[in-house]
Design a protein around this motif. Structure first.
Motif, PDB file in Angstrom:
ATOM      1  N   SER A  57     -71.598  32.433 -34.912  1.00 23.65           N
ATOM      2  CA  SER A  57     -71.286  31.140 -35.736  1.00 23.65           C
ATOM      3  C   SER A  57     -70.585  30.067 -34.953  1.00 23.65           C
ATOM      4  O   SER A  57     -70.307  28.965 -35.283  1.00 23.65           O
ATOM      5  CB  SER A  57     -70.213  31.331 -36.741  1.00 23.65           C
ATOM      6  N   THR A  58     -70.109  30.340 -33.465  1.00 22.50           N
ATOM      7  CA  THR A  58     -69.941  29.428 -32.335  1.00 22.50           C
ATOM      8  C   THR A  58     -70.583  29.496 -31.219  1.00 22.50           C
ATOM      9  O   THR A  58     -71.243  30.483 -31.210  1.00 22.50           O
ATOM     10  CB  THR A  58     -68.514  29.678 -32.260  1.00 22.50           C
ATOM     11  N   LEU A  59     -70.732  28.487 -30.489  1.00 26.25           N
ATOM     12  CA  LEU A  59     -71.431  28.375 -29.242  1.00 26.25           C
ATOM     13  C   LEU A  59     -70.743  29.210 -28.004  1.00 26.25           C
ATOM     14  O   LEU A  59     -71.749  29.725 -27.163  1.00 26.25           O
ATOM     15  CB  LEU A  59     -71.606  26.943 -28.747  1.00 26.25           C
ATOM     16  N   GLU A  60     -69.565  29.426 -27.999  1.00 28.43           N
ATOM     17  CA  GLU A  60     -68.767  30.083 -26.754  1.00 28.43           C
ATOM     18  C   GLU A  60     -69.598  31.430 -26.491  1.00 28.43           C
ATOM     19  O   GLU A  60     -69.914  31.776 -25.432  1.00 28.43           O
ATOM     20  CB  GLU A  60     -67.606  30.095 -26.965  1.00 28.43           C
ATOM     21  N   PRO A  61     -69.839  32.225 -27.545  1.00 38.29           N
ATOM     22  CA  PRO A  61     -70.352  33.655 -27.016  1.00 38.29           C
ATOM     23  C   PRO A  61     -71.667  33.518 -26.887  1.00 38.29           C
ATOM     24  O   PRO A  61     -72.209  34.323 -26.206  1.00 38.29           O
ATOM     25  CB  PRO A  61     -70.239  34.240 -28.589  1.00 38.29           C
ATOM     26  N   THR A  77     -80.751  30.784 -24.799  1.00 40.80           N
ATOM     27  CA  THR A  77     -79.850  30.098 -25.891  1.00 40.80           C
ATOM     28  C   THR A  77     -80.337  28.555 -25.643  1.00 40.80           C
ATOM     29  O   THR A  77     -80.528  28.082 -24.639  1.00 40.80           O
ATOM     30  CB  THR A  77     -78.397  30.466 -26.084  1.00 40.80           C
ATOM     31  N   CYS A  78     -79.993  28.018 -26.736  1.00 45.79           N
ATOM     32  CA  CYS A  78     -80.190  26.581 -26.989  1.00 45.79           C
ATOM     33  C   CYS A  78     -78.904  25.762 -27.334  1.00 45.79           C
ATOM     34  O   CYS A  78     -78.584  26.028 -28.535  1.00 45.79           O
ATOM     35  CB  CYS A  78     -81.309  26.092 -27.925  1.00 45.79           C
ATOM     36  N   VAL A  79     -78.252  25.079 -26.445  1.00 51.06           N
ATOM     37  CA  VAL A  79     -76.932  24.330 -26.838  1.00 51.06           C
ATOM     38  C   VAL A  79     -76.762  23.001 -26.290  1.00 51.06           C
ATOM     39  O   VAL A  79     -77.715  22.630 -25.670  1.00 51.06           O
ATOM     40  CB  VAL A  79     -75.917  25.442 -26.134  1.00 51.06           C
ATOM     41  N   PRO A  80     -76.093  22.231 -26.765  1.00 50.93           N
ATOM     42  CA  PRO A  80     -75.837  20.749 -26.364  1.00 50.93           C
ATOM     43  C   PRO A  80     -75.508  20.833 -24.868  1.00 50.93           C
ATOM     44  O   PRO A  80     -74.847  21.671 -24.277  1.00 50.93           O
ATOM     45  CB  PRO A  80     -74.541  20.368 -27.207  1.00 50.93           C
ATOM     46  N   LEU A  81     -76.167  20.186 -24.178  1.00 54.14           N
ATOM     47  CA  LEU A  81     -76.054  19.744 -22.611  1.00 54.14           C
ATOM     48  C   LEU A  81     -74.650  19.519 -22.180  1.00 54.14           C
ATOM     49  O   LEU A  81     -74.105  20.221 -21.138  1.00 54.14           O
ATOM     50  CB  LEU A  81     -76.886  18.568 -22.294  1.00 54.14           C
ATOM     51  N   PHE A  82     -73.847  18.882 -23.026  1.00 51.08           N
ATOM     52  CA  PHE A  82     -72.423  18.603 -22.695  1.00 51.08           C
ATOM     53  C   PHE A  82     -71.705  19.917 -22.481  1.00 51.08           C
ATOM     54  O   PHE A  82     -70.435  20.191 -21.937  1.00 51.08           O
ATOM     55  CB  PHE A  82     -71.546  17.761 -23.710  1.00 51.08           C
ATOM     56  N   ALA A  83     -71.910  21.104 -23.611  1.00 47.59           N
ATOM     57  CA  ALA A  83     -71.310  22.314 -23.348  1.00 47.59           C
ATOM     58  C   ALA A  83     -71.503  23.107 -22.239  1.00 47.59           C
ATOM     59  O   ALA A  83     -70.950  24.018 -21.998  1.00 47.59           O
ATOM     60  CB  ALA A  83     -71.714  23.150 -24.733  1.00 47.59           C
ATOM     61  N   ILE A  84     -72.571  22.967 -21.493  1.00 44.26           N
ATOM     62  CA  ILE A  84     -72.875  23.791 -20.231  1.00 44.26           C
ATOM     63  C   ILE A  84     -72.853  23.084 -19.035  1.00 44.26           C
ATOM     64  O   ILE A  84     -73.719  23.592 -18.165  1.00 44.26           O
ATOM     65  CB  ILE A  84     -74.145  24.641 -20.701  1.00 44.26           C
ATOM     66  N   ARG A  85     -72.560  21.894 -18.762  1.00 46.01           N
ATOM     67  CA  ARG A  85     -72.873  21.053 -17.473  1.00 46.01           C
ATOM     68  C   ARG A  85     -72.419  21.857 -16.459  1.00 46.01           C
ATOM     69  O   ARG A  85     -72.928  21.976 -15.281  1.00 46.01           O
ATOM     70  CB  ARG A  85     -72.011  19.737 -17.824  1.00 46.01           C
ATOM     71  N   GLN A  86     -71.079  22.383 -16.660  1.00 49.09           N
ATOM     72  CA  GLN A  86     -70.291  23.117 -15.541  1.00 49.09           C
ATOM     73  C   GLN A  86     -71.358  24.311 -15.079  1.00 49.09           C
ATOM     74  O   GLN A  86     -71.503  24.555 -13.892  1.00 49.09           O
ATOM     75  CB  GLN A  86     -68.964  23.735 -15.877  1.00 49.09           C
ATOM     76  N   GLN A  87     -72.033  25.159 -15.907  1.00 53.73           N
ATOM     77  CA  GLN A  87     -72.607  26.274 -15.660  1.00 53.73           C
ATOM     78  C   GLN A  87     -73.859  25.858 -15.140  1.00 53.73           C
ATOM     79  O   GLN A  87     -74.378  26.602 -14.047  1.00 53.73           O
ATOM     80  CB  GLN A  87     -72.692  27.087 -16.966  1.00 53.73           C
ATOM     81  N   LEU A  88     -74.375  24.652 -15.451  1.00 48.97           N
ATOM     82  CA  LEU A  88     -75.714  24.244 -14.696  1.00 48.97           C
ATOM     83  C   LEU A  88     -75.130  23.921 -13.390  1.00 48.97           C
ATOM     84  O   LEU A  88     -76.188  24.169 -12.513  1.00 48.97           O
ATOM     85  CB  LEU A  88     -76.133  22.982 -15.596  1.00 48.97           C
TER      86      LEU A  88
END
Length: 297
Positions: free
Chosen positions: A221-225, A237-248
Motif C-alpha cells: 500500500s506504500t511505495l517504500e517496500p 516495480t513501476c514507481v514515480p521517477l522522483f521517488a528513485i532518482r537517488q537509486q538510479l
C-alpha cells in the motif's frame, strides 16, 4: 463594539477630568461625550461620576469600571500586537495531508521545519480523498486534477514513472524489451489502500494501453517496500521517477521499457479559497513550490 466605544469615552473622561477634554481627544463634541456617558450609565444601572459645576469625580462603581476597562484595553492592544506579528512571521499549527508517497518527501519537509521553526506541523498520510474544508486541513498535497471550486491550487511539478529493477535481478533474468516480456517477470505492485485496486503501470504502444495482465509477485500500500524489494533483486516495480532518482544515480536500480512509458502526473498543493491565505500557509505553499524535487524536466 458599541460598548467598547462607550468604554473608551468613559476612560478618556476619567483621564482628562472633563467632558470637554475627552471631546478634544476623541474629536467629537462635549455633548456627544455627555450622551455617551449617560447611555453607559443607563445600560449599567449605576452612576459613574459625581458631577459638579467645577469638576467631576469617579464614584466607587466608576473606579471599579475604570480598572476593568484599563485591563480590557491592555488585552486588546496586546492581541492587536500578536495578530500583527503573526501576519509578519509564519507561526502556529499547520495541518497538512499528503498522499502515502509523502514519506518520500520527508527531506523537503525537514528543510521546511528548519526554515520555519515557529510552525508546528500536523501531518496526515493517506491515499483516501480527504475533504479539505470539512476535515479542517490548512493544505493538502495530492496528484491529479482538482475540480472543487472551493479550493485554490498550485502545481508542484509534473512527474513520470519508471519500471526498474536491480542489476543483480537482471543478471538472473533478461531485461524486458517489450511490455509483453513482463509476463515472465516478478512484478511488484502498488495497491491503493482506499480501493484495494492495483495501480496500473502506464505502458503504451502507439497510444494504446498495453499494461494488461501483469504478474503479481508482491503488492504493497506504500511505495517504500516496493523500492526496497526491487533494490534487493526481488523483481520489477513501476514507481514515480522522483521517488528513485537517488537509486538510479547510485546504480542500485536500472530502468527498462522507457519508450513505452507515457504517463505524466501532476502533484499539487490545494487550500480552501474561502479562508485568508495566512502566513503559515503561504510559507508552506511557496516553500514546497520552490523546493520539492518533483519535476522530471
Amino acid at each position: 463594539m458599541d460598548s467598547l466605544g462607550a468604554f473608551n469615552v468613559f476612560v478618556q473622561v476619567t483621564e482628562t477630568r472633563s467632558f470637554a477634554g475627552a471631546a478634544a481627544r476623541l474629536g467629537i463634541s462635549p455633548s456627544a461625550v455627555g450622551k455617551a456617558v449617560a447611555r453607559l450609565e443607563a445600560r449599567l444601572g449605576v452612576r459613574l461620576f459625581q458631577r459638579s459645576t467645577r469638576s467631576i469625580a469617579l464614584t466607587a462603581e466608576g473606579g471599579l469600571l475604570l480598572d476593568r476597562c484599563r485591563r480590557i484595553f491592555a488585552e486588546v492592544e496586546a492581541l492587536t500586537g500578536e495578530l500583527s506579528a503573526s501576519r509578519a512571521m509564519p507561526r502556529g499549527k499547520l495541518r497538512v495531508s499528503f498522499p502515502l508517497v509523502g514519506m518520500l518527501l520527508m527531506p523537503t519537509l525537514s528543510n521546511f521545519m528548519r526554515a520555519y521553526p515557529d510552525i508546528e506541523l500536523d501531518l496526515d498520510f493517506t491515499d483516501r480523498i480527504v475533504d479539505v474544508i470539512e476535515e479542517g486541513f490548512d493544505a493538502v498535497v495530492r496528484t491529479g486534477e482538482i475540480s472543487d471550486s472551493r479550493l485554490m491550487t498550485r502545481s508542484l511539478g509534473a512527474f513520470e514513472h519508471r519500471v526498474v529493477g536491480a542489476p543483480d535481478y537482471f543478471q538472473r533474468h533478461a531485461p524486458p524489451e517489450t511490455p509483453e516480456d513482463l509476463r515472465a517477470h516478478a512484478c511488484l505492485h502498488h495497491r491503493y489502500p482506499s480501493t484495494g485496486k492495483l495501480e496500473r503501470w502506464p505502458l503504451y504502444r502507439d497510444g494504446a494501453f498495453v499494461g494488461h495482465d501483469l504478474p503479481v509477485a508482491v503488492t504493497a500500500s506504500t511505495l517504500e517496500p516496493l523500492i526496497y524489494l526491487a533494490e534487493q533483486g526481488q523483481g520489477l516495480t513501476c514507481v514515480p521517477l522522483f521517488a528513485i532518482r537517488q537509486q538510479l544515480r547510485a546504480g542500485t536500480l536500472v530502468s527498462v521499457l522507457d519508450p513505452f512509458l507515457q504517463s505524466t502526473g501532476v502533484m499539487r498543493v490545494v487550500w480552501p479559497s474561502n479562508r485568508q491565505l495566512t502566513p503559515k500557509v503561504r510559507a508552506f505553499v511557496d516553500f514546497m513550490s520552490a523546493e520539492l524535487p518533483i519535476s522530471d524536466t
